[in-house]
Design an enzyme around this catalytic site. Sequence first.
Site, PDB file in Angstrom:
ATOM      1  N   HIS A 224       0.991  -1.174   0.148  1.00  0.00           N
ATOM      2  CA  HIS A 224       0.003  -0.122  -0.065  1.00  0.00           C
ATOM      3  C   HIS A 224       0.798   1.345   0.042  1.00  0.00           C
ATOM      4  O   HIS A 224       1.889   1.299   0.646  1.00  0.00           O
ATOM      5  CB  HIS A 224      -0.846   0.142   1.173  1.00  0.00           C
ATOM      6  CG  HIS A 224      -2.077   1.045   1.091  1.00  0.00           C
ATOM      7  ND1 HIS A 224      -1.813   2.362   1.210  1.00  0.00           N
ATOM      8  CD2 HIS A 224      -3.250   0.794   0.917  1.00  0.00           C
ATOM      9  CE1 HIS A 224      -2.946   2.883   1.005  1.00  0.00           C
ATOM     10  NE2 HIS A 224      -4.100   1.928   0.766  1.00  0.00           N
ATOM     11  N   HIS A 325      -7.880   8.417   4.437  1.00  0.00           N
ATOM     12  CA  HIS A 325      -6.208   8.278   4.346  1.00  0.00           C
ATOM     13  C   HIS A 325      -5.512   9.474   5.237  1.00  0.00           C
ATOM     14  O   HIS A 325      -4.506   9.885   4.985  1.00  0.00           O
ATOM     15  CB  HIS A 325      -5.879   8.604   2.681  1.00  0.00           C
ATOM     16  CG  HIS A 325      -6.112   7.351   2.029  1.00  0.00           C
ATOM     17  ND1 HIS A 325      -5.281   6.262   2.083  1.00  0.00           N
ATOM     18  CD2 HIS A 325      -7.087   7.132   1.247  1.00  0.00           C
ATOM     19  CE1 HIS A 325      -5.924   5.317   1.266  1.00  0.00           C
ATOM     20  NE2 HIS A 325      -7.145   5.744   0.806  1.00  0.00           N
TER      21      HIS A 325
END
Length: 590
Positions: A224, A325
């Site tokens: 990621h 995020h």
Amino acid sequence: MATIGRRAYAEMFGPTVGDRLRLADTGLILEVEADYTLRAGSYGEEVKFGGGKTIRDGMAQAQHSRAQGAVDTVLTNALIMDAAGIVKADIGLRDGRIAAIGKAGNPDTQAGVDIIIGPGTEVISCEGQIVTAGGIDSHIHFICPQQIEHALASGVTTMLGGGTGPATGTLATTCTPGPWNIERMLQAADAFAVNLGFLGKGNASLPGALHEQIDAGAIGLKLHEDWGSTPAAISNCLDVAEATDTQVALHSDTLNESGFVENTIAAVGGRGICAFHTEGAGGGHAPDILRVVGEANFLPSSTNPTMPYTHNTLDEHVDMLMVCHHLDASIAEDLAFAESRIRKETIAAEDILHDLGAISMMSSDSQAMGRVGEVILRTWQTAHKMKQQRGWLSPPAAGQGAGLSSAAGQGVDHDTRNDNFRIKRYLAKYTINPAIAHGISHEVGSIAVGKWADIVLWKPAFFGVKPALILKGGQIALAAMGDPNASIPTPQPVHYRPMFGAFGGAIAKTSLTFVSQAGLQAGIGQRYGLRKTLSAVRGIRGIRKRDMVHNSYLPQMEIDAQTYMVRADGQWLSCEPATELPLAQRYFLF
């Protein structure tokens, strides 16, 4: 010979060859390709349970014991919708698996019987209902356990991903990092009536810390960008995957800090990889992550927040991304990062790439920009939208991404009276293709003999949005059930309630926990004290896009870095946002 009208027959025994039906309130039309119940030789030997019906002692119920071949459960007159074909059949279950698909009954009194109904056989009547394999969601942030109930109620029976709960890392990334966390999550998995598998963290430049996660039972590794999806990390992670026959799931570098999409493709080096967020706004190299759709070793998937493209899609995405995020709207760079990921041109192209069979899988990205209970619903909304905007979808020529196709369906697929090919293409995106990609297709992903009996029943009017019954490993785990104090099962309030397959020791016998081969061989089941049946992922490293059923199209992709215009094999891909969709408010008034 006595006859019965086609409509009367369908109402009594379910549709047969040539009958068509509409999927919920979509514009998609299904046609029955074959009827395996006709193995008796003709109509008139159908089995059906009830007062005055045929499944009675000495009629369609034989004297056979279980040891003599009688099945544990029979699903009668099911309309099976599978990527391999759309057929009418009876389904026999034994030991939690699909034992046979064909003609059920009493072999002593009926011809062509390959599923024996005995005194020890339970009956689930599927007349007039669609039967599919349980859905597979391969992009789960395990943020809260309540996701599992919502996913199961939508028809999803397998959840793959990573996380440890509402930790900051899990809110953004699908990783269960390290052996201790993997062990805890595998122990927690024993409580849930779904199949679960966990990805470790793959962001590392040296192999040691990755191998220990695979040895601990992780089914694969997740790269990621929030942990740093650098070329070095990508290459190292794939080295470990190649050595352990596990999958790597990639969320690449949106900011292009450590390289561009070309650098990522080079770092992958022709090895197979699951390209999560191969989509219009979900993340990965901006603005041209869609380039990897044309790479033979990339297995592309979408998450559902952008599917399908509607007039609300852009508005909700900025705030959603800032939260997921861990970004700060007061920091200009954070805001620019968010806005770089949200591009209407690539979002619009994503719909069409799915319809072309160029993006192979659909998933949720649960609670991390995606909705865990809407994978199936949004898949069929997209199929409907594409039919509205692009018209009837013809099957590709042989060798052009057609994938599996039943012999019976090859002619039917080319008939403009139905949408069978489009239906199979979209169904494969959340059933067989994620199963193949993650090495679990030997257990789940389709209605096939030998596979785990994870089966979902749908009334056609509610297809894709509200299942009637969900079986896990051959036992009913969840159902739309009425008032438990009522005199019959149907009075309001009807809502999803856990059934006996979701309680006690039944969970361990009817649901799987997927682990690595290394973990299974190391005896992690006994070491961790796990009760669930463990199944090892396998056969992953040779998988390529050519193996994606009905979704293996490899176009030459071009994305303009200035205008974001997307072309596939030279064709500009663009569509209008939807202003109205099926499977929406009509089904959620209460």
